[in-house]
Scaffold this active site. Structure first.
Site, PDB file in Angstrom:
ATOM      1  CD  GLU A 148      -8.376  -9.297  -3.998  1.00  0.00           C
ATOM      2  OE1 GLU A 148      -7.187  -9.528  -3.674  1.00  0.00           O
ATOM      3  OE2 GLU A 148      -9.310  -9.243  -3.163  1.00  0.00           O
TER       4      GLU A 148
ATOM      5  CG  ASN B 161      -3.396  -2.671   7.073  1.00  0.00           C
ATOM      6  OD1 ASN B 161      -3.289  -2.162   5.967  1.00  0.00           O
ATOM      7  ND2 ASN B 161      -4.430  -3.392   7.441  1.00  0.00           N
TER       8      ASN B 161
ATOM      9  CE  LYS C 164      -3.786  -2.469   2.344  1.00  0.00           C
ATOM     10  NZ  LYS C 164      -4.618  -2.537   3.583  1.00  0.00           N
TER      11      LYS C 164
ATOM     12  CG  HIS D 180      -4.835  -6.466  -0.468  1.00  0.00           C
ATOM     13  ND1 HIS D 180      -6.048  -6.593   0.166  1.00  0.00           N
ATOM     14  CD2 HIS D 180      -4.883  -7.295  -1.556  1.00  0.00           C
ATOM     15  CE1 HIS D 180      -6.802  -7.449  -0.527  1.00  0.00           C
ATOM     16  NE2 HIS D 180      -6.117  -7.888  -1.569  1.00  0.00           N
TER      17      HIS D 180
ATOM     18  CB  THR E 130      -7.201  -6.403   9.778  1.00  0.00           C
ATOM     19  OG1 THR E 130      -7.682  -7.516   9.003  1.00  0.00           O
ATOM     20  CG2 THR E 130      -7.531  -5.121   9.057  1.00  0.00           C
TER      21      THR E 130
HETATM   22  N1  UDP Z   1      -9.605  -1.003   7.324  1.00  0.00           N
HETATM   23  C1  UDP Z   1      -9.717   0.179   8.031  1.00  0.00           C
HETATM   24  N2  UDP Z   1     -10.467   0.190   9.202  1.00  0.00           N
HETATM   25  C2  UDP Z   1     -11.090  -0.919   9.657  1.00  0.00           C
HETATM   26  C3  UDP Z   1     -10.984  -2.119   8.934  1.00  0.00           C
HETATM   27  C4  UDP Z   1     -10.232  -2.134   7.770  1.00  0.00           C
HETATM   28  O1  UDP Z   1      -9.156   1.203   7.637  1.00  0.00           O
HETATM   29  O2  UDP Z   1     -11.738  -0.858  10.711  1.00  0.00           O
HETATM   30  C5  UDP Z   1      -8.796  -1.035   6.094  1.00  0.00           C
HETATM   31  C6  UDP Z   1      -7.426  -1.682   6.303  1.00  0.00           C
HETATM   32  O3  UDP Z   1      -6.481  -0.990   5.478  1.00  0.00           O
HETATM   33  C7  UDP Z   1      -7.658  -3.090   5.824  1.00  0.00           C
HETATM   34  C8  UDP Z   1      -8.599  -2.850   4.644  1.00  0.00           C
HETATM   35  O4  UDP Z   1      -9.464  -1.808   5.103  1.00  0.00           O
HETATM   36  O5  UDP Z   1      -6.445  -3.726   5.446  1.00  0.00           O
HETATM   37  C9  UDP Z   1      -9.418  -4.041   4.223  1.00  0.00           C
HETATM   38  O6  UDP Z   1     -10.111  -4.551   5.322  1.00  0.00           O
HETATM   39  P1  UDP Z   1     -10.183  -6.124   5.576  1.00  0.00           P
HETATM   40  O7  UDP Z   1     -11.140  -6.355   6.692  1.00  0.00           O
HETATM   41  O8  UDP Z   1     -10.430  -6.826   4.278  1.00  0.00           O
HETATM   42  O9  UDP Z   1      -8.706  -6.450   6.141  1.00  0.00           O
HETATM   43  P2  UDP Z   1      -7.472  -7.240   5.473  1.00  0.00           P
HETATM   44  O10 UDP Z   1      -8.043  -8.330   4.607  1.00  0.00           O
HETATM   45  O11 UDP Z   1      -6.667  -6.230   4.698  1.00  0.00           O
HETATM   46  O12 UDP Z   1      -6.695  -7.770   6.654  1.00  0.00           O
HETATM   47 MG    MG Z   2      -9.495  -8.227   3.084  1.00  0.00          MG
END
Ligand code: UDP
Ligand code: MG
Length: 160
Positions: free
Chosen positions: A137, A123, A20, A126, A102
């Site tokens: 994707e 974080n 990211k 992805h 996450t």
């Molecule tokens: N995210 C955020 N706030 C939240 C949850 C998710 O900003 O409360 C963002 C974060 O960058 C995360 C992305 O949205 O990586 C996608 O969310 P997901 O639940 O799919 O998490 P991931 O698969 O990336 O662990």
């Molecule tokens: Mg995700």
């Protein structure tokens, strides 16, 4: 011993991994790519890319109704991202383990997020959450001709 279950676990899969904008700006590109290289997965696509808003919205469409969605789209489009397609046995779940959960504060030390980040909104990386989404994707982020089919010479030293 259930050979059919082992076979199912040993499916060759593809996953979409993306560094990211924060990971890119912080100079973590080499470090993050290294972790997947060293594990033994096969890189099939790699590019630096400025993501348009529409693509970010399509990629994260399942999160459309979340309150953090607008911030997430701003974050992902705020600078270049590094797009990668990786292939391997069980690569989808394994990459998610290498990445960590996450929220980086809850991510285990040794994982990318656990070692390199502190906030969910920054974080650094992805990873696709299922083989289906891996395919979806990769098709979304890469055009035809951008993926490379090749035979790793180390193949027999990585898998039997
Ligand atoms: N995210 C955020 N706030 C939240 C949850 C998710 O900003 O409360 C963002 C974060 O960058 C995360 C992305 O949205 O990586 C996608 O969310 P997901 O639940 O799919 O998490 P991931 O698969 O990336 O662990
Ligand atoms: Mg995700």
């Amino acid at each position: 011993f259930l050979p059919h279950l082992v076979a199912a676990m040993e499916e060759v899969e593809e996953t979409y991994i993306m560094i990211k904008p924060d990971g890119f700006q912080r100079g973590l590109v080499g470090e993050i790519i290294s972790r997947f290289e060293k594990k033994g997965f096969k890189l099939k696509g790699l590019k630096l890319f400025q993501c348009p808003k529409e693509l970010a919205q399509e990629h994260y469409k399942d999160l459309q109704s979340k309150p953090f969605f607008p911030k997430l789209i701003n974050y992902i489009t705020s600078g270049p991202v590094v797009c990668m397609a990786w292939e391997g046995i069980g690569v989808v779940a394994s990459a998610r383990k290498l990445i960590g959960v996450t929220n980086p504060l809850n991510a285990e030390p040794g994982t990318i997020r656990g070692d390199l980040a502190v906030q969910t909104g920054r974080n650094v990386v992805h990873g696709s959450d299922s083989p289906e989404n891996g395919k979806r994707e990769i098709a979304l982020w890469f055009k035809e001709g951008e993926l490379c089919e090749w035979t790793p010479l180390l193949g027999p030293w990585l898998t039997e």
